[in-house]
Scaffold this motif. Sequence first.
Motif, PDB file in Angstrom:
ATOM      1  N   LEU A 128       0.843  -1.189   0.000  1.00  0.00           N
ATOM      2  CA  LEU A 128       0.000   0.000   0.000  1.00  0.00           C
ATOM      3  C   LEU A 128       0.879   1.241   0.000  1.00  0.00           C
ATOM      4  O   LEU A 128       1.903   1.280   0.685  1.00  0.00           O
ATOM      5  CB  LEU A 128      -0.903   0.025   1.233  1.00  0.00           C
ATOM      6  CG  LEU A 128      -1.883  -1.138   1.386  1.00  0.00           C
ATOM      7  CD1 LEU A 128      -2.649  -1.004   2.693  1.00  0.00           C
ATOM      8  CD2 LEU A 128      -2.844  -1.189   0.204  1.00  0.00           C
ATOM      9  N   SER A 129       0.451   2.257  -0.742  1.00  0.00           N
ATOM     10  CA  SER A 129       1.165   3.532  -0.722  1.00  0.00           C
ATOM     11  C   SER A 129       0.150   4.660  -0.797  1.00  0.00           C
ATOM     12  O   SER A 129      -0.819   4.590  -1.548  1.00  0.00           O
ATOM     13  CB  SER A 129       2.167   3.626  -1.873  1.00  0.00           C
ATOM     14  OG  SER A 129       1.508   3.523  -3.114  1.00  0.00           O
ATOM     15  N   GLY A 130       0.368   5.658   0.049  1.00  0.00           N
ATOM     16  CA  GLY A 130      -0.534   6.803   0.096  1.00  0.00           C
ATOM     17  C   GLY A 130      -1.188   6.924   1.453  1.00  0.00           C
ATOM     18  O   GLY A 130      -0.585   6.624   2.478  1.00  0.00           O
ATOM     19  N   GLU A 131      -2.448   7.359   1.452  1.00  0.00           N
ATOM     20  CA  GLU A 131      -3.189   7.627   2.677  1.00  0.00           C
ATOM     21  C   GLU A 131      -4.291   6.600   2.867  1.00  0.00           C
ATOM     22  O   GLU A 131      -5.144   6.444   1.996  1.00  0.00           O
ATOM     23  CB  GLU A 131      -3.806   9.026   2.609  1.00  0.00           C
ATOM     24  CG  GLU A 131      -2.795  10.123   2.387  1.00  0.00           C
ATOM     25  CD  GLU A 131      -3.444  11.460   2.080  1.00  0.00           C
ATOM     26  OE1 GLU A 131      -4.669  11.606   2.267  1.00  0.00           O
ATOM     27  OE2 GLU A 131      -2.716  12.365   1.640  1.00  0.00           O
ATOM     28  N   LEU A 132      -4.277   5.927   4.015  1.00  0.00           N
ATOM     29  CA  LEU A 132      -5.330   4.965   4.338  1.00  0.00           C
ATOM     30  C   LEU A 132      -6.241   5.592   5.388  1.00  0.00           C
ATOM     31  O   LEU A 132      -5.861   5.762   6.543  1.00  0.00           O
ATOM     32  CB  LEU A 132      -4.735   3.645   4.843  1.00  0.00           C
ATOM     33  CG  LEU A 132      -5.730   2.568   5.291  1.00  0.00           C
ATOM     34  CD1 LEU A 132      -6.830   2.329   4.269  1.00  0.00           C
ATOM     35  CD2 LEU A 132      -4.992   1.274   5.591  1.00  0.00           C
ATOM     36  N   ASP A 133      -7.441   5.960   4.947  1.00  0.00           N
ATOM     37  CA  ASP A 133      -8.426   6.584   5.814  1.00  0.00           C
ATOM     38  C   ASP A 133      -9.819   6.119   5.398  1.00  0.00           C
ATOM     39  O   ASP A 133      -9.945   5.185   4.600  1.00  0.00           O
ATOM     40  CB  ASP A 133      -8.304   8.109   5.790  1.00  0.00           C
ATOM     41  CG  ASP A 133      -8.439   8.706   4.390  1.00  0.00           C
ATOM     42  OD1 ASP A 133      -9.074   8.084   3.511  1.00  0.00           O
ATOM     43  OD2 ASP A 133      -7.916   9.812   4.170  1.00  0.00           O
ATOM     44  N   GLU A 134     -10.853   6.768   5.922  1.00  0.00           N
ATOM     45  CA  GLU A 134     -12.223   6.335   5.640  1.00  0.00           C
ATOM     46  C   GLU A 134     -12.578   6.466   4.158  1.00  0.00           C
ATOM     47  O   GLU A 134     -13.376   5.689   3.642  1.00  0.00           O
ATOM     48  CB  GLU A 134     -13.236   7.100   6.505  1.00  0.00           C
ATOM     49  CG  GLU A 134     -13.211   8.605   6.358  1.00  0.00           C
ATOM     50  CD  GLU A 134     -12.119   9.301   7.172  1.00  0.00           C
ATOM     51  OE1 GLU A 134     -11.867  10.480   6.882  1.00  0.00           O
ATOM     52  OE2 GLU A 134     -11.512   8.690   8.061  1.00  0.00           O
ATOM     53  N   GLU A 135     -11.974   7.401   3.451  1.00  0.00           N
ATOM     54  CA  GLU A 135     -12.278   7.600   2.036  1.00  0.00           C
ATOM     55  C   GLU A 135     -11.556   6.615   1.128  1.00  0.00           C
ATOM     56  O   GLU A 135     -11.974   6.412  -0.007  1.00  0.00           O
ATOM     57  CB  GLU A 135     -11.961   9.030   1.629  1.00  0.00           C
ATOM     58  CG  GLU A 135     -12.863  10.053   2.306  1.00  0.00           C
ATOM     59  CD  GLU A 135     -12.493  11.481   1.966  1.00  0.00           C
ATOM     60  OE1 GLU A 135     -11.671  11.691   1.039  1.00  0.00           O
ATOM     61  OE2 GLU A 135     -13.013  12.387   2.631  1.00  0.00           O
ATOM     62  N   THR A 136     -10.468   6.027   1.596  1.00  0.00           N
ATOM     63  CA  THR A 136      -9.686   5.112   0.757  1.00  0.00           C
ATOM     64  C   THR A 136      -9.744   3.662   1.249  1.00  0.00           C
ATOM     65  O   THR A 136      -9.109   2.792   0.657  1.00  0.00           O
ATOM     66  CB  THR A 136      -8.217   5.567   0.688  1.00  0.00           C
ATOM     67  OG1 THR A 136      -7.668   5.564   2.013  1.00  0.00           O
ATOM     68  CG2 THR A 136      -8.093   6.954   0.077  1.00  0.00           C
ATOM     69  N   ALA A 137     -10.500   3.411   2.302  1.00  0.00           N
ATOM     70  CA  ALA A 137     -10.556   2.069   2.889  1.00  0.00           C
ATOM     71  C   ALA A 137     -11.015   1.014   1.895  1.00  0.00           C
ATOM     72  O   ALA A 137     -10.586  -0.140   1.965  1.00  0.00           O
ATOM     73  CB  ALA A 137     -11.458   2.075   4.126  1.00  0.00           C
ATOM     74  N   LEU A 138     -11.878   1.398   0.962  1.00  0.00           N
ATOM     75  CA  LEU A 138     -12.386   0.435  -0.014  1.00  0.00           C
ATOM     76  C   LEU A 138     -11.268  -0.157  -0.877  1.00  0.00           C
ATOM     77  O   LEU A 138     -11.350  -1.302  -1.311  1.00  0.00           O
ATOM     78  CB  LEU A 138     -13.459   1.083  -0.891  1.00  0.00           C
ATOM     79  CG  LEU A 138     -14.253   0.145  -1.801  1.00  0.00           C
ATOM     80  CD1 LEU A 138     -14.901  -0.981  -0.995  1.00  0.00           C
ATOM     81  CD2 LEU A 138     -15.305   0.927  -2.567  1.00  0.00           C
ATOM     82  N   VAL A 139     -10.200   0.587  -1.087  1.00  0.00           N
ATOM     83  CA  VAL A 139      -9.051   0.073  -1.837  1.00  0.00           C
ATOM     84  C   VAL A 139      -8.485  -1.149  -1.107  1.00  0.00           C
ATOM     85  O   VAL A 139      -8.160  -2.168  -1.730  1.00  0.00           O
ATOM     86  CB  VAL A 139      -7.970   1.163  -2.017  1.00  0.00           C
ATOM     87  CG1 VAL A 139      -6.698   0.579  -2.623  1.00  0.00           C
ATOM     88  CG2 VAL A 139      -8.504   2.310  -2.860  1.00  0.00           C
ATOM     89  N   VAL A 140      -8.386  -1.064   0.216  1.00  0.00           N
ATOM     90  CA  VAL A 140      -7.854  -2.172   1.013  1.00  0.00           C
ATOM     91  C   VAL A 140      -8.837  -3.341   1.009  1.00  0.00           C
ATOM     92  O   VAL A 140      -8.423  -4.497   0.870  1.00  0.00           O
ATOM     93  CB  VAL A 140      -7.532  -1.715   2.448  1.00  0.00           C
ATOM     94  CG1 VAL A 140      -7.072  -2.887   3.303  1.00  0.00           C
ATOM     95  CG2 VAL A 140      -6.471  -0.628   2.425  1.00  0.00           C
ATOM     96  N   VAL A 141     -10.112  -3.060   1.128  1.00  0.00           N
ATOM     97  CA  VAL A 141     -11.119  -4.132   1.093  1.00  0.00           C
ATOM     98  C   VAL A 141     -11.010  -4.897  -0.218  1.00  0.00           C
ATOM     99  O   VAL A 141     -10.988  -6.139  -0.230  1.00  0.00           O
ATOM    100  CB  VAL A 141     -12.541  -3.555   1.288  1.00  0.00           C
ATOM    101  CG1 VAL A 141     -13.600  -4.619   1.041  1.00  0.00           C
ATOM    102  CG2 VAL A 141     -12.694  -2.953   2.675  1.00  0.00           C
ATOM    103  N   ARG A 142     -10.914  -4.187  -1.327  1.00  0.00           N
ATOM    104  CA  ARG A 142     -10.785  -4.847  -2.639  1.00  0.00           C
ATOM    105  C   ARG A 142      -9.480  -5.630  -2.748  1.00  0.00           C
ATOM    106  O   ARG A 142      -9.455  -6.746  -3.271  1.00  0.00           O
ATOM    107  CB  ARG A 142     -10.869  -3.810  -3.753  1.00  0.00           C
ATOM    108  CG  ARG A 142     -12.252  -3.243  -3.927  1.00  0.00           C
ATOM    109  CD  ARG A 142     -12.275  -2.218  -5.034  1.00  0.00           C
ATOM    110  NE  ARG A 142     -13.600  -1.652  -5.184  1.00  0.00           N
ATOM    111  CZ  ARG A 142     -13.827  -0.414  -5.565  1.00  0.00           C
ATOM    112  NH1 ARG A 142     -12.818   0.401  -5.843  1.00  0.00           N
ATOM    113  NH2 ARG A 142     -15.062   0.030  -5.678  1.00  0.00           N
ATOM    114  N   ALA A 143      -8.389  -5.048  -2.263  1.00  0.00           N
ATOM    115  CA  ALA A 143      -7.087  -5.715  -2.336  1.00  0.00           C
ATOM    116  C   ALA A 143      -7.084  -7.000  -1.511  1.00  0.00           C
ATOM    117  O   ALA A 143      -6.581  -8.038  -1.955  1.00  0.00           O
ATOM    118  CB  ALA A 143      -5.982  -4.772  -1.862  1.00  0.00           C
TER     119      ALA A 143
END
Length: 138
Positions: free
Chosen positions: A27-42
């Motif tokens: 992961l690279s960048g900012e992990l917050d409430e707006e980007t959490a879906l990126v982690v869920v998909r990954a």
Amino acid sequence: MTAGSAGSARLRSSYRYDDLDVLTVLLSGELDEETALVVVRAVTFALDKRPQALVIDLAGLTALTGAGVHVLRAAQDRAATEGVVLRLVAPAACPADRRLAEAGMAAVFDVYPDGAAARVENDRTAFLRRMRRRPGSR
């Protein structure tokens, strides 16, 4: 071997398979409430590949919020349900390492200082011995 990448403008994810049946999500960048879906998909993509271990490398994060910690905890639960070991990489003093410590979650996750250690350590007893040697542990 990089398997692919995806994400948003603020958080990117990429994948790497290792010979030891370990899949690493970087992961690279900012992990917050707006980007959490990126982690869920990954994590969903990674668990569909049925690795023995899933490593989420947080070294490239510039920010990790409480919502980000929550999505990592949910990933840990999902991996456990699938019978997959989840490990985090958070080098000392990186934003993710600091946030996990502040949230009291450093002891909840299997946290490693680098990707090499996370990929090869398959013995839980060895992990616990290493944790006892960490500064600030008892």
